[in-house]
Design a protein around this motif. Structure first.
Motif, PDB file in Angstrom:
ATOM      1  N   SER A 145       0.757  -1.371  -0.118  1.00  0.00           N
ATOM      2  CA  SER A 145      -0.094  -0.203  -0.089  1.00  0.00           C
ATOM      3  C   SER A 145       0.598   1.207  -0.099  1.00  0.00           C
ATOM      4  O   SER A 145       0.599   2.406  -0.609  1.00  0.00           O
ATOM      5  CB  SER A 145      -0.996   0.039   1.078  1.00  0.00           C
ATOM      6  N   LEU A 146       2.080   1.398   1.034  1.00  0.00           N
ATOM      7  CA  LEU A 146       2.788   2.381   0.825  1.00  0.00           C
ATOM      8  C   LEU A 146       3.541   2.557  -0.524  1.00  0.00           C
ATOM      9  O   LEU A 146       3.521   3.825  -1.103  1.00  0.00           O
ATOM     10  CB  LEU A 146       3.897   2.276   1.790  1.00  0.00           C
TER      11      LEU A 146
ATOM     12  N   GLU B  99       4.328   5.202  -5.854  1.00  0.00           N
ATOM     13  CA  GLU B  99       4.351   4.860  -7.331  1.00  0.00           C
ATOM     14  C   GLU B  99       3.310   6.042  -8.003  1.00  0.00           C
ATOM     15  O   GLU B  99       3.661   6.788  -8.837  1.00  0.00           O
ATOM     16  CB  GLU B  99       3.995   3.639  -7.710  1.00  0.00           C
ATOM     17  N   ALA B 100       2.193   5.960  -7.291  1.00  0.00           N
ATOM     18  CA  ALA B 100       1.135   6.822  -7.992  1.00  0.00           C
ATOM     19  C   ALA B 100       1.753   8.501  -7.881  1.00  0.00           C
ATOM     20  O   ALA B 100       1.537   9.269  -8.794  1.00  0.00           O
ATOM     21  CB  ALA B 100       0.028   6.775  -7.162  1.00  0.00           C
ATOM     22  N   VAL B 101       2.251   8.808  -6.621  1.00  0.00           N
ATOM     23  CA  VAL B 101       2.935  10.169  -6.710  1.00  0.00           C
ATOM     24  C   VAL B 101       3.724  10.343  -7.673  1.00  0.00           C
ATOM     25  O   VAL B 101       3.906  11.426  -8.225  1.00  0.00           O
ATOM     26  CB  VAL B 101       3.490  10.509  -5.191  1.00  0.00           C
ATOM     27  N   ALA B 102       4.800   9.466  -7.878  1.00  0.00           N
ATOM     28  CA  ALA B 102       5.862   9.708  -8.942  1.00  0.00           C
ATOM     29  C   ALA B 102       5.325   9.714 -10.239  1.00  0.00           C
ATOM     30  O   ALA B 102       6.082  10.427 -10.987  1.00  0.00           O
ATOM     31  CB  ALA B 102       6.959   8.302  -8.714  1.00  0.00           C
ATOM     32  N   LYS B 103       4.216   8.899 -10.643  1.00  0.00           N
ATOM     33  CA  LYS B 103       3.644   9.176 -11.653  1.00  0.00           C
ATOM     34  C   LYS B 103       3.054  10.517 -11.868  1.00  0.00           C
ATOM     35  O   LYS B 103       2.951  10.962 -12.950  1.00  0.00           O
ATOM     36  CB  LYS B 103       2.527   8.167 -11.978  1.00  0.00           C
ATOM     37  N   LEU B 104       2.450  10.978 -10.758  1.00  0.00           N
ATOM     38  CA  LEU B 104       1.800  12.411 -10.954  1.00  0.00           C
ATOM     39  C   LEU B 104       2.980  13.489 -11.116  1.00  0.00           C
ATOM     40  O   LEU B 104       2.818  14.220 -12.366  1.00  0.00           O
ATOM     41  CB  LEU B 104       1.181  12.664  -9.532  1.00  0.00           C
ATOM     42  N   TYR B 105       4.028  13.195 -10.498  1.00  0.00           N
ATOM     43  CA  TYR B 105       5.236  14.253 -10.781  1.00  0.00           C
ATOM     44  C   TYR B 105       6.132  14.101 -12.323  1.00  0.00           C
ATOM     45  O   TYR B 105       6.729  14.688 -12.540  1.00  0.00           O
ATOM     46  CB  TYR B 105       6.341  13.770  -9.883  1.00  0.00           C
ATOM     47  N   GLY B 106       5.709  12.680 -12.867  1.00  0.00           N
ATOM     48  CA  GLY B 106       6.206  12.630 -14.184  1.00  0.00           C
ATOM     49  C   GLY B 106       7.560  11.923 -14.302  1.00  0.00           C
ATOM     50  O   GLY B 106       8.160  11.990 -15.166  1.00  0.00           O
ATOM     51  N   THR B 107       7.792  11.461 -13.226  1.00  0.00           N
ATOM     52  CA  THR B 107       9.192  10.811 -12.944  1.00  0.00           C
ATOM     53  C   THR B 107       9.231   9.368 -12.807  1.00  0.00           C
ATOM     54  O   THR B 107      10.371   8.830 -12.996  1.00  0.00           O
ATOM     55  CB  THR B 107       9.919  11.551 -11.740  1.00  0.00           C
TER      56      THR B 107
ATOM     57  N   ALA C 204       1.196   9.774   3.342  1.00  0.00           N
ATOM     58  CA  ALA C 204       0.657   9.421   4.416  1.00  0.00           C
ATOM     59  C   ALA C 204       0.287   8.069   4.766  1.00  0.00           C
ATOM     60  O   ALA C 204       0.033   7.196   3.577  1.00  0.00           O
ATOM     61  CB  ALA C 204      -1.001  10.255   4.745  1.00  0.00           C
ATOM     62  N   PRO C 205       0.608   7.216   5.676  1.00  0.00           N
ATOM     63  CA  PRO C 205       0.005   5.841   5.946  1.00  0.00           C
ATOM     64  C   PRO C 205      -1.534   5.724   5.315  1.00  0.00           C
ATOM     65  O   PRO C 205      -2.505   6.518   5.563  1.00  0.00           O
ATOM     66  CB  PRO C 205      -0.119   5.314   7.511  1.00  0.00           C
ATOM     67  N   PRO C 206      -1.613   4.417   4.562  1.00  0.00           N
ATOM     68  CA  PRO C 206      -2.868   4.282   3.922  1.00  0.00           C
ATOM     69  C   PRO C 206      -4.130   4.155   5.064  1.00  0.00           C
ATOM     70  O   PRO C 206      -3.792   3.494   6.054  1.00  0.00           O
ATOM     71  CB  PRO C 206      -2.818   3.069   3.452  1.00  0.00           C
ATOM     72  N   GLN C 207      -5.202   4.929   4.704  1.00  0.00           N
ATOM     73  CA  GLN C 207      -6.265   4.817   5.371  1.00  0.00           C
ATOM     74  C   GLN C 207      -7.786   4.875   4.478  1.00  0.00           C
ATOM     75  O   GLN C 207      -8.283   5.705   4.365  1.00  0.00           O
ATOM     76  CB  GLN C 207      -6.523   6.003   6.250  1.00  0.00           C
ATOM     77  N   PRO C 208      -7.879   3.769   3.524  1.00  0.00           N
ATOM     78  CA  PRO C 208      -8.896   3.844   2.779  1.00  0.00           C
ATOM     79  C   PRO C 208     -10.250   3.912   3.300  1.00  0.00           C
ATOM     80  O   PRO C 208     -10.323   3.588   4.549  1.00  0.00           O
ATOM     81  CB  PRO C 208      -8.777   2.304   2.225  1.00  0.00           C
ATOM     82  N   PRO C 209     -11.183   4.706   2.913  1.00  0.00           N
ATOM     83  CA  PRO C 209     -11.033   5.366   1.495  1.00  0.00           C
ATOM     84  C   PRO C 209     -10.878   6.858   1.455  1.00  0.00           C
ATOM     85  O   PRO C 209     -10.827   7.506   0.435  1.00  0.00           O
ATOM     86  CB  PRO C 209     -12.696   5.129   1.167  1.00  0.00           C
ATOM     87  N   ALA C 210     -10.195   7.295   2.406  1.00  0.00           N
ATOM     88  CA  ALA C 210      -9.956   8.416   2.690  1.00  0.00           C
ATOM     89  C   ALA C 210      -8.645   9.216   1.645  1.00  0.00           C
ATOM     90  O   ALA C 210      -7.926   8.367   1.219  1.00  0.00           O
ATOM     91  CB  ALA C 210      -9.541   9.084   4.102  1.00  0.00           C
ATOM     92  N   TRP C 211      -9.046  10.377   1.083  1.00  0.00           N
ATOM     93  CA  TRP C 211      -7.850  11.077   0.674  1.00  0.00           C
ATOM     94  C   TRP C 211      -6.916  11.707   1.577  1.00  0.00           C
ATOM     95  O   TRP C 211      -7.410  12.562   2.279  1.00  0.00           O
ATOM     96  CB  TRP C 211      -8.498  11.971  -0.414  1.00  0.00           C
ATOM     97  N   ARG C 212      -5.664  11.525   1.462  1.00  0.00           N
ATOM     98  CA  ARG C 212      -4.879  11.902   2.585  1.00  0.00           C
ATOM     99  C   ARG C 212      -3.825  12.778   1.881  1.00  0.00           C
ATOM    100  O   ARG C 212      -3.394  12.342   1.126  1.00  0.00           O
ATOM    101  CB  ARG C 212      -4.370  11.054   3.549  1.00  0.00           C
ATOM    102  N   SER C 213      -3.226  13.919   2.499  1.00  0.00           N
ATOM    103  CA  SER C 213      -2.078  14.791   2.072  1.00  0.00           C
ATOM    104  C   SER C 213      -0.929  13.940   2.185  1.00  0.00           C
ATOM    105  O   SER C 213      -0.724  13.351   3.447  1.00  0.00           O
ATOM    106  CB  SER C 213      -2.082  16.124   2.884  1.00  0.00           C
ATOM    107  N   THR C 214      -0.125  13.981   1.172  1.00  0.00           N
ATOM    108  CA  THR C 214       1.216  13.469   1.537  1.00  0.00           C
ATOM    109  C   THR C 214       2.013  14.261   2.501  1.00  0.00           C
ATOM    110  O   THR C 214       1.776  15.574   2.451  1.00  0.00           O
ATOM    111  CB  THR C 214       2.033  13.362   0.087  1.00  0.00           C
ATOM    112  N   ILE C 215       2.825  13.504   3.300  1.00  0.00           N
ATOM    113  CA  ILE C 215       3.588  14.591   4.491  1.00  0.00           C
ATOM    114  C   ILE C 215       4.502  15.302   3.738  1.00  0.00           C
ATOM    115  O   ILE C 215       4.673  16.479   4.247  1.00  0.00           O
ATOM    116  CB  ILE C 215       4.183  13.440   5.173  1.00  0.00           C
TER     117      ILE C 215
END
Length: 192
Positions: free
Chosen positions: A128-129, A134-142, A155-166
Motif C-alpha cells: 500500500s505504501l 508510485e502514484a505520486v511519482a507518476k503524478l510528478y512525471g518521474t 500518509a499511511p494508507p487509510q482507505p477510503p480517505a484522500w490524505r495529503s502526503t507528508i
C-alpha cells in the motif's frame, strides 16, 4: 469495470479492467474508452501518444488532459483528469519481505508505521505504501527511477480517505484494497 472513490476531485475518472499478458494493450484501450466517454466522442477520435518518459500523452479532443496507467497480473488501471496531473498504481498482492524492503527503500517513519501493523498485514501494508509512492511519482512525471521518491513520505494508507502526503501537502493520495490487488491514486489538492 469501475472503482468507487469517495470525495473524488471534479473531473477525475478512475477505471479498472481485466488484462491478459502484460496488460499494456488492455490499458491503452481502456484509457481510450475512458477519455472518449469523458469527452462524449467516439473512441476513434481519441489520440493517445507517449511522452518522452513513457507516460500517456493525450492529444486531439483531450489535449491538455492528464492521464496515468498501471498494469499488473490480471488488472489494469487508468486515471484521467481534466484539472491537473494524476498518478495511478495497481499491484497484485504477493508475499514479500516487507520489513526488510521497507528498511532498504522507505523513510524510517514508513518502516515505523509498518512495524505497528499486524504480522499478517505486513505485505499489504508495504505494498500500500509502495503503490501510494508510485502514484505520486507518476503524478510528478518521474516514476520511481533511482528510488529517490521511495523516500517520499506519503500518509499511511487509510482507505477510503484522500490524505495529503507528508512531504508535499498539496498532493492527495487514496488507497483501495481490491480482491487480490491494491490501488492508489494521487491527485493535486483541488484549487492548487
Amino acid at each position: 469495470m469501475g472503482v468507487v472513490l469517495t470525495a473524488v476531485p471534479p473531473d477525475l475518472v478512475v477505471r479498472l479492467g481485466h488484462g491478459a499478458g502484460d496488460g499494456r494493450a488492455t490499458a491503452r484501450a481502456l484509457l481510450a474508452r475512458t477519455v472518449a466517454a469523458m469527452a462524449g466522442v467516439p473512441v476513434g477520435a481519441v489520440v493517445v501518444d507517449r511522452a518522452a518518459g513513457g507516460a500517456p500523452l493525450l492529444r486531439g479532443v483531450a489535449a491538455g488532459w492528464h492521464a496515468s496507467v498501471s498494469h499488473t497480473r490480471g488488472l489494469v488501471a487508468v486515471a484521467v483528469s481534466r484539472l491537473g496531473p494524476v498518478g495511478v498504481d495497481v499491484e497484485a498482492v504477493r508475499p514479500l519481505p516487507a520489513l526488510a524492503l521497507s528498511r532498504r527503500w522507505f523513510a524510517p517513519e514508513d518502516t515505523d508505521w509498518l512495524r505497528e501493523q499486524p504480522v499478517e498485514r505486513l505485505g499489504v501494508g508495504f505494498q500500500s505504501l509502495w503503490t501510494g509512492k508510485e502514484a505520486v511519482a507518476k503524478l510528478y512525471g518521474t516514476g520511481l527511477r533511482g528510488g529517490r521518491l521511495l523516500r517520499l513520505r506519503t500518509a499511511p494508507p487509510q482507505p477510503p480517505a484522500w490524505r495529503s502526503t507528508i512531504d508535499d501537502p498539496d498532493i492527495l493520495v487514496t488507497h483501495r484494497e481490491l480482491p487480490g490487488h491494491l490501488l492508489a491514486v494521487a491527485h493535486p489538492r483541488v484549487g492548487h
